[in-house]
Scaffold this motif. Structure first.
Motif, PDB file in Angstrom:
ATOM      1  N   ALA A 118       0.829  -1.208   0.000  1.00 63.69           N
ATOM      2  CA  ALA A 118       0.000   0.000   0.000  1.00 63.69           C
ATOM      3  C   ALA A 118       0.861   1.254   0.000  1.00 63.69           C
ATOM      4  O   ALA A 118       0.562   2.234  -0.705  1.00 63.69           O
ATOM      5  N   ALA A 119       1.949   1.247   0.775  1.00 61.93           N
ATOM      6  CA  ALA A 119       2.827   2.415   0.825  1.00 61.93           C
ATOM      7  C   ALA A 119       3.541   2.612  -0.513  1.00 61.93           C
ATOM      8  O   ALA A 119       3.684   3.744  -0.990  1.00 61.93           O
ATOM      9  N   VAL A 120       3.994   1.515  -1.117  1.00 62.85           N
ATOM     10  CA  VAL A 120       4.649   1.617  -2.418  1.00 62.85           C
ATOM     11  C   VAL A 120       3.704   2.221  -3.447  1.00 62.85           C
ATOM     12  O   VAL A 120       4.064   3.147  -4.195  1.00 62.85           O
ATOM     13  N   GLU A 121       2.474   1.726  -3.497  1.00 64.24           N
ATOM     14  CA  GLU A 121       1.498   2.241  -4.459  1.00 64.24           C
ATOM     15  C   GLU A 121       1.157   3.699  -4.170  1.00 64.24           C
ATOM     16  O   GLU A 121       0.950   4.502  -5.098  1.00 64.24           O
ATOM     17  N   TYR A 122       1.094   4.066  -2.883  1.00 62.66           N
ATOM     18  CA  TYR A 122       0.755   5.444  -2.516  1.00 62.66           C
ATOM     19  C   TYR A 122       1.794   6.415  -3.065  1.00 62.66           C
ATOM     20  O   TYR A 122       1.446   7.408  -3.718  1.00 62.66           O
ATOM     21  N   PHE A 123       3.068   6.144  -2.816  1.00 64.54           N
ATOM     22  CA  PHE A 123       4.110   7.079  -3.244  1.00 64.54           C
ATOM     23  C   PHE A 123       4.335   7.026  -4.745  1.00 64.54           C
ATOM     24  O   PHE A 123       4.637   8.059  -5.363  1.00 64.54           O
ATOM     25  N   GLU A 124       4.158   5.859  -5.358  1.00 64.20           N
ATOM     26  CA  GLU A 124       4.266   5.766  -6.816  1.00 64.20           C
ATOM     27  C   GLU A 124       3.195   6.618  -7.484  1.00 64.20           C
ATOM     28  O   GLU A 124       3.487   7.343  -8.455  1.00 64.20           O
ATOM     29  N   ALA A 153       9.232  -9.122  -5.879  1.00 62.73           N
ATOM     30  CA  ALA A 153       7.965  -9.335  -5.177  1.00 62.73           C
ATOM     31  C   ALA A 153       7.090  -8.094  -5.210  1.00 62.73           C
ATOM     32  O   ALA A 153       5.866  -8.182  -5.335  1.00 62.73           O
ATOM     33  N   LEU A 154       7.721  -6.919  -5.105  1.00 65.30           N
ATOM     34  CA  LEU A 154       6.965  -5.665  -5.066  1.00 65.30           C
ATOM     35  C   LEU A 154       6.822  -5.013  -6.438  1.00 65.30           C
ATOM     36  O   LEU A 154       6.199  -3.964  -6.561  1.00 65.30           O
ATOM     37  N   GLU A 155       7.410  -5.653  -7.472  1.00 64.73           N
ATOM     38  CA  GLU A 155       7.327  -5.153  -8.845  1.00 64.73           C
ATOM     39  C   GLU A 155       7.788  -3.695  -8.912  1.00 64.73           C
ATOM     40  O   GLU A 155       7.132  -2.832  -9.501  1.00 64.73           O
ATOM     41  N   LEU A 156       8.947  -3.437  -8.321  1.00 61.01           N
ATOM     42  CA  LEU A 156       9.492  -2.084  -8.289  1.00 61.01           C
ATOM     43  C   LEU A 156      10.161  -1.728  -9.612  1.00 61.01           C
ATOM     44  O   LEU A 156      10.658  -2.608 -10.328  1.00 61.01           O
ATOM     45  N   LYS A 157      10.211  -0.450  -9.913  1.00 58.50           N
ATOM     46  CA  LYS A 157      10.940   0.014 -11.083  1.00 58.50           C
ATOM     47  C   LYS A 157      12.437  -0.232 -10.870  1.00 58.50           C
ATOM     48  O   LYS A 157      12.928  -0.227  -9.735  1.00 58.50           O
TER      49      LYS A 157
END
Length: 217
Positions: A118-124, A153-157
């Motif tokens: 949720a935090a990753v999606e929020y800041f993205e 796992a988090l599908e980060l850039k």
């Protein structure tokens, strides 16, 4: 302000419930950190409202924010640290806490890695530069994720830094913050270059038109 005055930068420390945000801010803050922790009640911890798998000994929770400050002498900066509450029912505070931040640290618990989604999606979604800091607890049964495993796992850039840290260790937490400042600076420079390339050429001035007419007359 004189050139010797430190630059004040706002940083958000986010992540899931019980991931170590309060601990990290307390570990590095040069002032007594402001904390809004309250005791977990049976109404929240006993009915599934707040999942305690892996953190059964947790007795308190942040209900508004954490605040701390650290001075980076070498970089001539003062970092103002704002920790977000982890429970979903307090997420309405995140917009105010993130306003004006140059970047964010997303803490990830090795025992509950997906809770930081949720935090990753929020800041993205808000184009806020962030780093992911995997908080490696000393539990014997905790799986040690590699940086690449976390990234997948988090599908980060590809450019998002993934760091391993111990939120209780001041030196480790400071390294995460310095890495974030460096990354946020590089993102800012890249965006400035992209805007310069995409910007349309400025309109010709009246003086230029006059010069052109004079040359053809």
């Amino acid at each position: 302000m004189s050139s010797d005055d430190p630059i004040a930068l706002k940083i958000v420390v986010g992540g899931g419930f019980g991931v170590g945000k309060t601990t990290m801010i307390g570990a590095v803050s040069e002032i007594k950190p402001l904390s809004t922790e309250e005791t977990l009640t049976s109404a929240s911890s006993g009915t599934g409202t707040d999942r305690l798998e892996g953190i059964e000994n947790k007795a308190t929770t942040t209900v508004a924010l954490d605040f701390g400050r650290i001075t980076l002498q070498k970089q001539n900066m003062v970092l103002l640290l704002f920790g977000t509450p982890g429970q979903q029912r307090f997420w309405f505070t995140w917009d105010d806490l993130s306003l004006g931040a140059i970047g964010a640290v997303v803490l990830a618990d090795t025992r509950r890695l997906l809770d930081c989604f949720a935090a990753v999606e929020y800041f993205e979604s808000r184009d806020v530069p962030f780093v992911v800091a995997v908080n490696e607890f000393e539990a014997d049964d905790a799986y040690r994720y590699s940086s690449e495993e976390v990234r997948d796992a988090l599908e980060l850039k590809p450019d998002v830094p993934v760091l391993l840290c111990d939120a209780r260790d001041p030196a480790s937490a400071k390294h995460v913050l310095v890495s974030l400042v460096s990354y946020a600076h590089s993102v800012s420079l890249r965006r400035a270059r992209e805007q310069a390339v995409q910007a349309p050429p400025p309109p010709a001035s009246p003086l230029q038109y006059s010069s052109d007419l004079g040359a053809t007359s």
